[in-house]
Design a protein around this motif. Structure first.
Motif, PDB file in Angstrom:
ATOM      1  N   GLU A 184       1.215  -1.961 -12.288  1.00 27.99           N
ATOM      2  CA  GLU A 184       0.344  -1.485 -11.532  1.00 27.99           C
ATOM      3  C   GLU A 184       0.566  -2.160 -10.074  1.00 27.99           C
ATOM      4  O   GLU A 184       0.346  -1.901  -8.927  1.00 27.99           O
ATOM      5  CB  GLU A 184      -1.109  -1.972 -11.694  1.00 27.99           C
ATOM      6  N   LYS A 185       1.388  -3.532  -9.983  1.00 25.94           N
ATOM      7  CA  LYS A 185       1.837  -4.005  -8.784  1.00 25.94           C
ATOM      8  C   LYS A 185       2.598  -3.309  -7.901  1.00 25.94           C
ATOM      9  O   LYS A 185       2.777  -3.378  -6.872  1.00 25.94           O
ATOM     10  CB  LYS A 185       2.352  -5.560  -9.153  1.00 25.94           C
ATOM     11  N   ASP A 186       3.543  -2.324  -8.828  1.00 19.35           N
ATOM     12  CA  ASP A 186       4.606  -1.865  -8.182  1.00 19.35           C
ATOM     13  C   ASP A 186       3.762  -0.565  -7.422  1.00 19.35           C
ATOM     14  O   ASP A 186       4.258  -0.275  -6.301  1.00 19.35           O
ATOM     15  CB  ASP A 186       5.676  -1.126  -9.178  1.00 19.35           C
ATOM     16  N   LYS A 187       2.852   0.158  -8.015  1.00 19.17           N
ATOM     17  CA  LYS A 187       2.041   0.853  -7.614  1.00 19.17           C
ATOM     18  C   LYS A 187       1.484   0.801  -6.362  1.00 19.17           C
ATOM     19  O   LYS A 187       1.150   1.339  -5.528  1.00 19.17           O
ATOM     20  CB  LYS A 187       1.180   1.649  -8.463  1.00 19.17           C
ATOM     21  N   GLU A 188       0.705  -0.464  -6.272  1.00 14.36           N
ATOM     22  CA  GLU A 188       0.119  -1.060  -5.214  1.00 14.36           C
ATOM     23  C   GLU A 188       0.936  -1.398  -3.843  1.00 14.36           C
ATOM     24  O   GLU A 188       0.566  -0.871  -2.882  1.00 14.36           O
ATOM     25  CB  GLU A 188      -0.553  -2.692  -5.546  1.00 14.36           C
ATOM     26  N   LEU A 189       2.281  -1.942  -4.311  1.00 11.21           N
ATOM     27  CA  LEU A 189       3.240  -2.084  -3.108  1.00 11.21           C
ATOM     28  C   LEU A 189       3.484  -0.674  -2.741  1.00 11.21           C
ATOM     29  O   LEU A 189       3.561  -0.287  -1.203  1.00 11.21           O
ATOM     30  CB  LEU A 189       4.551  -2.633  -3.574  1.00 11.21           C
ATOM     31  N   ALA A 190       3.741   0.268  -3.280  1.00 13.63           N
ATOM     32  CA  ALA A 190       4.065   1.898  -2.963  1.00 13.63           C
ATOM     33  C   ALA A 190       2.933   2.250  -2.103  1.00 13.63           C
ATOM     34  O   ALA A 190       3.405   3.101  -1.041  1.00 13.63           O
ATOM     35  CB  ALA A 190       4.525   2.485  -4.183  1.00 13.63           C
ATOM     36  N   THR A 191       2.021   2.489  -2.381  1.00 15.08           N
ATOM     37  CA  THR A 191       0.728   2.694  -1.703  1.00 15.08           C
ATOM     38  C   THR A 191       0.496   2.111  -0.596  1.00 15.08           C
ATOM     39  O   THR A 191      -0.032   2.527   0.645  1.00 15.08           O
ATOM     40  CB  THR A 191      -0.529   2.834  -2.620  1.00 15.08           C
ATOM     41  N   SER A 192       0.605   0.572  -0.442  1.00 12.21           N
ATOM     42  CA  SER A 192       0.473  -0.341   0.585  1.00 12.21           C
ATOM     43  C   SER A 192       1.496   0.235   1.781  1.00 12.21           C
ATOM     44  O   SER A 192       1.116   0.165   3.018  1.00 12.21           O
ATOM     45  CB  SER A 192       0.571  -1.439   0.336  1.00 12.21           C
ATOM     46  N   LEU A 193       2.725   0.788   1.174  1.00  6.97           N
ATOM     47  CA  LEU A 193       3.660   1.156   2.268  1.00  6.97           C
ATOM     48  C   LEU A 193       3.434   2.520   2.867  1.00  6.97           C
ATOM     49  O   LEU A 193       3.943   2.947   3.674  1.00  6.97           O
ATOM     50  CB  LEU A 193       5.074   1.165   1.502  1.00  6.97           C
ATOM     51  N   GLY A 194       2.520   3.294   2.046  1.00  3.36           N
ATOM     52  CA  GLY A 194       2.237   4.508   2.646  1.00  3.36           C
ATOM     53  C   GLY A 194       2.506   5.787   1.722  1.00  3.36           C
ATOM     54  O   GLY A 194       2.677   6.828   2.260  1.00  3.36           O
ATOM     55  N   ALA A 195       2.837   5.556   0.615  1.00  7.86           N
ATOM     56  CA  ALA A 195       3.337   6.881  -0.266  1.00  7.86           C
ATOM     57  C   ALA A 195       2.165   7.374  -0.834  1.00  7.86           C
ATOM     58  O   ALA A 195       1.044   6.948  -1.023  1.00  7.86           O
ATOM     59  CB  ALA A 195       3.744   5.987  -1.672  1.00  7.86           C
ATOM     60  N   SER A 196       2.331   8.906  -0.813  1.00 11.64           N
ATOM     61  CA  SER A 196       1.252   9.907  -0.990  1.00 11.64           C
ATOM     62  C   SER A 196       0.999   9.832  -2.544  1.00 11.64           C
ATOM     63  O   SER A 196      -0.309   9.942  -3.127  1.00 11.64           O
ATOM     64  CB  SER A 196       1.397  11.085  -0.388  1.00 11.64           C
ATOM     65  N   ARG A 197       1.927   9.563  -3.341  1.00 15.29           N
ATOM     66  CA  ARG A 197       1.981   9.607  -4.665  1.00 15.29           C
ATOM     67  C   ARG A 197       2.729   8.539  -5.379  1.00 15.29           C
ATOM     68  O   ARG A 197       4.041   8.283  -4.834  1.00 15.29           O
ATOM     69  CB  ARG A 197       2.006  11.030  -5.455  1.00 15.29           C
ATOM     70  N   PHE A 198       2.538   8.106  -6.692  1.00 19.23           N
ATOM     71  CA  PHE A 198       3.397   7.288  -7.295  1.00 19.23           C
ATOM     72  C   PHE A 198       3.388   7.943  -8.935  1.00 19.23           C
ATOM     73  O   PHE A 198       2.468   7.763  -9.503  1.00 19.23           O
ATOM     74  CB  PHE A 198       2.611   5.829  -7.291  1.00 19.23           C
ATOM     75  N   MET A 199       4.580   8.674  -9.171  1.00 23.37           N
ATOM     76  CA  MET A 199       4.589   9.052 -10.534  1.00 23.37           C
ATOM     77  C   MET A 199       5.766   8.563 -11.208  1.00 23.37           C
ATOM     78  O   MET A 199       7.048   8.171 -10.677  1.00 23.37           O
ATOM     79  CB  MET A 199       4.961  10.659 -10.321  1.00 23.37           C
ATOM     80  N   ILE A 200       5.446   8.344 -12.393  1.00 24.08           N
ATOM     81  CA  ILE A 200       6.273   7.710 -13.493  1.00 24.08           C
ATOM     82  C   ILE A 200       7.161   8.675 -14.325  1.00 24.08           C
ATOM     83  O   ILE A 200       6.447   9.710 -14.995  1.00 24.08           O
ATOM     84  CB  ILE A 200       5.592   6.811 -14.578  1.00 24.08           C
ATOM     85  N   LYS A 201       8.381   8.627 -14.371  1.00 27.25           N
ATOM     86  CA  LYS A 201       9.367   9.482 -15.235  1.00 27.25           C
ATOM     87  C   LYS A 201       9.056   9.109 -16.710  1.00 27.25           C
ATOM     88  O   LYS A 201       8.759   8.058 -16.970  1.00 27.25           O
ATOM     89  CB  LYS A 201      10.746   9.392 -14.773  1.00 27.25           C
ATOM     90  N   PRO A 202       9.107  10.207 -17.555  1.00 30.20           N
ATOM     91  CA  PRO A 202       9.282  11.555 -17.336  1.00 30.20           C
ATOM     92  C   PRO A 202       7.889  12.212 -16.933  1.00 30.20           C
ATOM     93  O   PRO A 202       7.072  11.637 -17.660  1.00 30.20           O
ATOM     94  CB  PRO A 202      10.099  11.920 -18.437  1.00 30.20           C
ATOM     95  N   ILE A 203       7.977  13.247 -16.400  1.00 31.36           N
ATOM     96  CA  ILE A 203       6.771  13.859 -16.352  1.00 31.36           C
ATOM     97  C   ILE A 203       6.832  15.789 -16.497  1.00 31.36           C
ATOM     98  O   ILE A 203       8.247  16.022 -16.399  1.00 31.36           O
ATOM     99  CB  ILE A 203       5.861  13.789 -14.811  1.00 31.36           C
ATOM    100  N   GLU A 204       6.059  16.230 -17.106  1.00 38.93           N
ATOM    101  CA  GLU A 204       6.017  17.574 -17.460  1.00 38.93           C
ATOM    102  C   GLU A 204       6.493  18.442 -16.293  1.00 38.93           C
ATOM    103  O   GLU A 204       5.686  18.206 -15.173  1.00 38.93           O
ATOM    104  CB  GLU A 204       4.973  18.083 -18.194  1.00 38.93           C
ATOM    105  N   PRO A 205       7.413  19.345 -15.918  1.00 42.52           N
ATOM    106  CA  PRO A 205       7.370  20.139 -14.720  1.00 42.52           C
ATOM    107  C   PRO A 205       6.245  20.712 -14.314  1.00 42.52           C
ATOM    108  O   PRO A 205       6.092  20.744 -13.143  1.00 42.52           O
ATOM    109  CB  PRO A 205       8.466  21.122 -15.063  1.00 42.52           C
TER     110      PRO A 205
END
Length: 435
Positions: A87-108
């Motif tokens: 969650e801390k990684d996701k918080e930093l990502a969104t704080s930097l301005g990321a539109s989405r934060f997706m975790i591999k693997p994910i269905e196409p």
């Protein structure tokens, strides 16, 4: 519309590109943040999908740099990662301005839905804001370094698991094994490698280090080929290592590790060197008698013979003395202790020290140097460790002189050496008598 895919792993990059291409998107590829910025200076994609953990410039830093460029700051940016998943990684990502934060693997299908939703939000003006709390570099570095530190802790734990596995598999190997990263920092060494170099080699040690690890830069060019090098151990002993170093290349064609397997060849080399030395010595002794004819007088003969035999046998010194009227007459000496020469001058043929080595049936003998110096105290005898090789010079059975050669402690003579020394003594005596 073009989507820029930023991913260092070739397999993941091609898989994501294939999914996007099959859905009608155009795709551009970059292998890290620096590569992506080079592309962005020339072209502006409609979206960026980026991994986080990449060499040279990671995804966090890439997004931070993009947001500083006005013309690029509104590009929708999606993180797609397998390593930064907290969650801390996701918080930093969104704080930097990321539109989405997706975790591999994910269905196409789910991946494409997230991309479609992000683009629809962008069309209606929904742009992820940059958190005001990290507008300064100091704020960013604080949050960023915390994420990196936590990730390193996780990687260290993984490394410990790997090390335990390697120890289980490799600890009892008879050969030394060393693993380094591309910058030649030691990642792992098994017990045998520690034993060979007589020291502990902690992870992170930079190679080469004369007291830690083999000079890998000197042998990397010979990858997959056997080599042999000398190495200084922690205890300043010299060991001869033979082995092979192989690079480990990842699917991107990048060097990830060097793995070296080393064997201690010191004992074998010493035996081989001793045999070669013995052969050279025997050949030199065999030829020595042929050089006597070049001497113009007895003094030159004595000097030449003594210096040549000391050199050929790699001895520490020697002395030639003749026997006249039961007295010793020293003719030439080199490299001997002055006290030995002084006391020898005082001896006669009947002296016990001389009689000890006058066995007509054994014209070549070897004994401790202390036995040749009468009058030494017990403590002085202990300090005199060298050996003396005594060669009798006989002419028709009569003793005309002797050659004493000072050798290292515990020097041994092979049968071939003894026979050649006897031959040398006979030739020397005959030639000396002719002058």
């Amino acid at each position: 519309m073009t989507i820029l895919v930023v991913e260092d792993r070739k397999t993941d990059r091609k898989l994501l590109s294939t999914i996007l291409l099959s859905s009608g998107y155009e795709v551009a590829e970059a292998v890290n943040g620096i590569d992506a910025l080079k592309y962005l200076r020339k072209s502006k994609p409609g979206m960026i999908i980026s991994d986080i953990m990449m060499p040279e410039m990671d995804g966090f830093t890439l997004l931070r740099e993009i947001k500083k460029i006005e013309d690029l700051s509104n590009i929708p940016f999606i993180f797609y990662t397998a390593h930064y998943v907290s969650e801390k990684d996701k918080e930093l990502a969104t704080s930097l301005g990321a539109s989405r934060f997706m975790i591999k693997p994910i269905e196409p299908k789910d991946l494409l839905n997230e991309i479609k939703t992000t683009l629809e939000e962008f069309e209606i003006g929904v742009i992820a804001p940059v958190n005001s709390l990290i507008e300064t570099e100091e704020d960013y570095l604080k949050l960023y370094s915390d994420r990196i530190f936590r990730k390193l802790e996780e990687k260290f734990s993984e490394l410990e698991d790997t090390k335990n596995f390697l120890d289980t598999v490799l600890s009892d190997m008879g050969d030394g094994v060393m693993v380094t990263d591309p910058d030649l920092n030691v990642i792992y060494c098994n017990k045998r490698m520690h034993d060979i170099l007589e020291c502990d080699i902690p992870p992170g040690t930079i190679s080469p280090d004369e007291h830690h690890s083999p000079c890998i830069p000197d042998i990397v060019h010979a990858s997959h080929k056997p080599f042999e090098i000398e190495q200084i151990t922690q205890k300043d002993n010299i060991v001869h290592l033979e082995g092979i170093v192989s690079p480990v290349i990842n699917e991107n064609g990048d060097l990830t590790f060097h793995i070296g397997v080393f064997r201690d060849a010191t004992g074998r080399n010493r035996i081989q060197e001793a045999a070669e030395k013995k052969n050279r010595e025997i050949a030199g002794l065999y030829e020595l008698g042929n050089r006597f004819g070049n001497c113009v007088n007895s003094d030159e003969l004595i000097r030449c013979a003594l210096e040549q035999i000391v050199d050929i046998m790699e001895l520490e010194g020697g002395i030639v003395y003749l026997i006249k009227e039961n007295k010793i007459e020293i003719k030439w000496s080199v490299g001997l202790p002055p006290k030995f020469v002084e006391l020898l001058q005082q001896q006669s043929l009947d002296s016990p020290a001389i009689q000890k080595v006058l066995d007509p049936d054994n014209p070549v003998t070897i004994s401790p140097l202390s036995a040749h110096i009468p009058g030494l105290t017990e403590s002085e005898q202990v300090t005199v460790e060298e050996s003396i090789i005594t060669l009798q010079l006989r002419l028709k059975g009569s003793l005309i002189g002797m050659v004493d050669l000072m050798a290292s402690p515990y020097r041994d003579l092979g049968d071939d050496e003894v026979l050649l020394l006897e031959k040398f003594g006979m030739q020397f005596a005959v030639t000396l008598n002719n002058f």
